[in-house]
Design an enzyme around this catalytic site. Structure first.
Site, short mmCIF file in Angstrom:
data_model
loop_
_atom_site.label_atom_id
_atom_site.label_comp_id
_atom_site.label_asym_id
_atom_site.label_seq_id
_atom_site.Cartn_x
_atom_site.Cartn_y
_atom_site.Cartn_z
N CYS A 117 0.81 -1.23 0.00
CA CYS A 117 0.00 0.00 0.00
C CYS A 117 0.84 1.27 0.00
CB CYS A 117 -0.94 0.01 1.19
SG CYS A 117 -2.07 -1.38 1.19
N HIS A 258 -3.31 7.19 2.72
CA HIS A 258 -3.71 5.90 2.15
C HIS A 258 -5.10 5.55 2.69
CE1 HIS A 258 -3.97 1.83 0.98
NE2 HIS A 258 -3.75 1.34 2.18
N ASN A 288 -10.10 -0.10 -0.03
CA ASN A 288 -8.64 0.00 -0.02
C ASN A 288 -8.09 -0.56 -1.35
OD1 ASN A 288 -5.90 -0.36 0.39
ND2 ASN A 288 -6.10 -1.22 2.43
O1 UT7 Z 1 -3.75 -1.23 3.57
C1 UT7 Z 1 -2.99 -2.01 4.42
C2 UT7 Z 1 -3.29 -1.72 5.77
N1 UT7 Z 1 -4.49 -2.39 6.22
C3 UT7 Z 1 -5.14 -1.85 7.19
O2 UT7 Z 1 -4.82 -0.75 7.58
C4 UT7 Z 1 -6.25 -2.60 7.89
C5 UT7 Z 1 -6.11 -2.37 9.37
N2 UT7 Z 1 -7.11 -3.03 10.18
C6 UT7 Z 1 -8.42 -2.71 10.17
O3 UT7 Z 1 -8.83 -1.88 9.37
C7 UT7 Z 1 -9.32 -3.32 11.17
O4 UT7 Z 1 -8.56 -4.05 12.12
C8 UT7 Z 1 -10.39 -4.25 10.58
C9 UT7 Z 1 -11.43 -3.43 9.81
C10 UT7 Z 1 -9.75 -5.25 9.67
C11 UT7 Z 1 -11.13 -5.01 11.69
O5 UT7 Z 1 -11.67 -4.11 12.64
P1 UT7 Z 1 -11.55 -4.43 14.19
O6 UT7 Z 1 -12.30 -3.40 14.91
O7 UT7 Z 1 -10.09 -4.58 14.51
O8 UT7 Z 1 -12.32 -5.79 14.30
P2 UT7 Z 1 -11.78 -7.19 14.85
O9 UT7 Z 1 -10.81 -7.80 13.90
O10 UT7 Z 1 -11.37 -7.04 16.28
O11 UT7 Z 1 -13.09 -8.04 14.83
C12 UT7 Z 1 -14.18 -7.72 15.71
C13 UT7 Z 1 -15.28 -8.73 15.46
C14 UT7 Z 1 -14.79 -10.18 15.50
O12 UT7 Z 1 -15.81 -10.95 16.09
P3 UT7 Z 1 -15.68 -11.43 17.62
O13 UT7 Z 1 -14.43 -12.24 17.66
O14 UT7 Z 1 -15.59 -10.17 18.43
O15 UT7 Z 1 -16.93 -12.20 17.83
C15 UT7 Z 1 -14.68 -10.55 14.04
O16 UT7 Z 1 -14.86 -11.93 13.82
O17 UT7 Z 1 -15.82 -8.54 14.15
C16 UT7 Z 1 -15.83 -9.78 13.45
N3 UT7 Z 1 -15.66 -9.49 12.04
C17 UT7 Z 1 -16.71 -9.21 11.25
N4 UT7 Z 1 -18.01 -9.15 11.48
C18 UT7 Z 1 -18.81 -8.83 10.45
C19 UT7 Z 1 -14.52 -9.41 11.32
N5 UT7 Z 1 -14.80 -9.10 10.05
C20 UT7 Z 1 -16.15 -8.96 9.97
C21 UT7 Z 1 -17.03 -8.65 8.94
N6 UT7 Z 1 -18.35 -8.58 9.21
N7 UT7 Z 1 -16.61 -8.37 7.69
#
Ligand code: UT7
Length: 332
Positions: A117, A258, A288
């Site tokens: 990225c 980004h 993204n």
């Molecule tokens: O370009 C390269 C750089 N990339 C990035 O900058 C991405 C950086 N990371 C992020 O943007 C975020 O960490 C995410 C958007 C990927 C995830 O957000 P988060 O607030 O960190 O969520 P999480 O991974 O802690 O997941 C929270 C919950 C989980 O469920 P439980 O374990 O709490 O029951 C996940 O399983 O959300 C669940 N989950 C979803 N639920 C519905 C994860 N993906 C999804 C989804 N829809 N698509």
């Protein structure tokens, strides 16, 4: 930057977004997710997916044609071509070589940069310094990605975040002093590559029936850790480049980060004490797009008239590698 070095300006920009719009509701038909979750956790409402005829080199070429047009430049004037991509048409030859042929450029220097990225910033930095060195006269840089080709549509935590697209810029030497690309900072830390990676397809795990069955050819990401690092590093590199040139953050007229997650961008804005009106974002519409994202936003901002002569523009990126970078521009 020593004042004696010639100025390099961005004389034209272009972008290409595939026609197919994929909404969050469309994603909810593929994986267990919802429009509400995707919007609140990432800020994304829709993204574009390229069709079978829209390869990375195809999109790159379309963006480049626009950039050439807005620069008022002929293809034959370009003597350096850099394509930033992590989704090349094929492992080799480089996508840059394929674009060289599609655009009908001469036998010029053409190569790919793989900085995920941060690729657009890496390409800007490399091209501007090669131009300053006097080795080349006019450069074309491109960020292009077909992210949909490496998404795991059984992994809801990654597949909802990315989209396809391309962006391009023409860079050239300008007579005007103290204008254009002031400088860039780029950095990397490869000590933890599995934070964001595609495990198979390289020499460690060449393609095999097993690697395909194990879904190893798709993006794997530790989202939480990447999120934390992105907030910290994008803030730091932004401050570092402003300090280098003696500017404070409130002097930034337009910041183009980004486009990965709106919560990351909000944190950056808070850290820099800048209102969101000073940012240009399009994450809601395109998701993204990795190496293409900053260039797509830059092209949009330019077309919307958001950059005027003398404006201070800051571009900042973070991605797999880990890699990061920032470019400071005094718009001409
Ligand atoms: O370009 C390269 C750089 N990339 C990035 O900058 C991405 C950086 N990371 C992020 O943007 C975020 O960490 C995410 C958007 C990927 C995830 O957000 P988060 O607030 O960190 O969520 P999480 O991974 O802690 O997941 C929270 C919950 C989980 O469920 P439980 O374990 O709490 O029951 C996940 O399983 O959300 C669940 N989950 C979803 N639920 C519905 C994860 N993906 C999804 C989804 N829809 N698509």
């Amino acid at each position: 930057m020593p004042q004696s070095l010639p100025s390099v300006i961005i004389s034209g920009t272009g972008a290409y977004l595939p026609r197919r719009v994929v909404t969050n509701d469309d994603m909810a038909k593929i994986v267990d997710t919802s429009d509400e979750w995707i919007r609140t956790r990432s800020g994304i409402a829709q993204r574009r997916y390229a069709g079978p005829d829209e390869s990375t080199s195809f999109m790159a070429t379309a963006a480049a044609e626009q950039a050439l047009q807005t620069a008022g430049a002929q293809a034959c004037e370009i003597d350096l071509l850099i394509v930033a991509t992590m989704t090349p048409d094929m492992p080799f030859p480089s996508t840059a070589c394929l674009v060289q042929s599609r655009l009908g450029l001469g036998a010029i220097t053409a190569f790919d940069i793989q900085a995920a990225c941060s690729g657009y910033i890496y390409a800007l930095n490399t091209a501007s310094n090669l131009l300053r060195s006097g080795a080349y006269k006019k450069a074309l840089i491109i960020g292009a990605e077909k992210m949909s080709s490496i998404l795991d549509f059984e992994d809801r935590s990654t597949c909802v975040l990315f989209g396809d697209g391309a962006s391009a810029a023409v860079l050239e030497i300008s007579e005007a002093q103290g204008t254009g690309i002031l400088s860039s900072i780029t950095g990397s830390d490869g000590s933890n590559p599995e934070l964001l990676y595609q495990p198979a397809g390289g020499c460690i795990q060449p393609a095999s029936a097993e690697s395909v069955l194990a879904r190893q050819h798709f993006i794997k990401m530790n989202g939480k850790e990447i999120f934390k690092q992105a907030v910290r590093v994008m803030g730091q590199v932004s401050t570092d480049i402003l300090d280098r040139h003696g500017y404070s953050s409130d002097q930034v007229d337009l910041l183009i980060p980004h486009q990965a997650n709106m919560r990351i961008i909000d944190s950056l804005a808070k850290r820099m004490g800048l209102p969101m009106e000073r940012f240009h974002n399009n994450l809601d519409r395109f998701g993204n797009t990795s190496a293409a994202s900053i260039g797509i936003a830059l092209d949009e901002a330019r077309r919307a008239g958001r950059m005027g002569p003398g404006d201070l523009i800051l571009l900042v990126a973070f991605g797999a590698g880990l890699t990061w970078g920032a470019t400071l521009i005094k718009w001409q």
